[in-house]
Design a protein around this motif. Sequence first.
Motif, PDB file in Angstrom:
ATOM      1  N   ASP A  20       0.791  -1.232   0.000  1.00 20.68           N
ATOM      2  CA  ASP A  20       0.000   0.000   0.000  1.00 20.68           C
ATOM      3  C   ASP A  20       0.823   1.282   0.000  1.00 20.68           C
ATOM      4  N   VAL A  21       2.153   1.196   0.128  1.00 24.76           N
ATOM      5  CA  VAL A  21       2.972   2.413   0.129  1.00 24.76           C
ATOM      6  C   VAL A  21       3.653   2.674  -1.217  1.00 24.76           C
ATOM      7  N   GLY A  23       4.508   3.951  -4.674  1.00 28.15           N
ATOM      8  CA  GLY A  23       4.096   5.139  -5.402  1.00 28.15           C
ATOM      9  C   GLY A  23       3.842   6.351  -4.521  1.00 28.15           C
ATOM     10  N   GLU A  24       3.926   6.187  -3.229  1.00 27.59           N
ATOM     11  CA  GLU A  24       3.664   7.282  -2.291  1.00 27.59           C
ATOM     12  C   GLU A  24       4.961   8.010  -1.924  1.00 27.59           C
ATOM     13  N   THR A  25       4.820   9.262  -1.497  1.00 35.88           N
ATOM     14  CA  THR A  25       5.937  10.052  -0.987  1.00 35.88           C
ATOM     15  C   THR A  25       5.618  10.452   0.440  1.00 35.88           C
ATOM     16  N   PHE A  26       6.594  10.284   1.312  1.00 36.05           N
ATOM     17  CA  PHE A  26       6.430  10.591   2.733  1.00 36.05           C
ATOM     18  C   PHE A  26       7.519  11.569   3.147  1.00 36.05           C
ATOM     19  N   THR A  34      10.369   8.711  -1.407  1.00 36.71           N
ATOM     20  CA  THR A  34       9.411   8.291  -2.416  1.00 36.71           C
ATOM     21  C   THR A  34       9.585   6.795  -2.619  1.00 36.71           C
ATOM     22  N   ASP A  88       5.989  10.847   8.198  1.00 35.62           N
ATOM     23  CA  ASP A  88       4.585  11.146   7.936  1.00 35.62           C
ATOM     24  C   ASP A  88       3.685   9.947   8.221  1.00 35.62           C
ATOM     25  N   THR A  90       4.599   6.743   8.153  1.00 40.21           N
ATOM     26  CA  THR A  90       5.066   5.510   7.510  1.00 40.21           C
ATOM     27  C   THR A  90       6.465   5.190   8.009  1.00 40.21           C
TER      28      THR A  90
END
Length: 98
Positions: A20-21, A23-26, A34, A88, A90
């Motif tokens: 689920d993480v 492609g996400e940026t934190f 990223t 953030d 994560t």
Amino acid sequence: MLLTERDTPEGLLVSVCDPDVVGETFEDGKVSLTVDAGFYEADATEADADAVADSLARATTANIVGEESVAVAVERGFVDETNVLDLDGTLHAQYLRL
């Protein structure tokens, strides 16, 4: 968890992340991460905790992202919980065998 192993001139590079993480940026202040699909998802296999621990046991370097993935690394003794970053909300850890 998504698990990838790459042979490099420096040794085995392992990447593990929660699906689920990808492609996400934190971010947390000056630190940004990223979770690039090309790095974490390309050629990855779905793995359980035992497969991840086996891979980490053979790794020279590892990048680990996500609550479940980092929990395996901590519970199996590869990463000390005090060295885990919370970006953030994560979790992120790196592992280096010297």
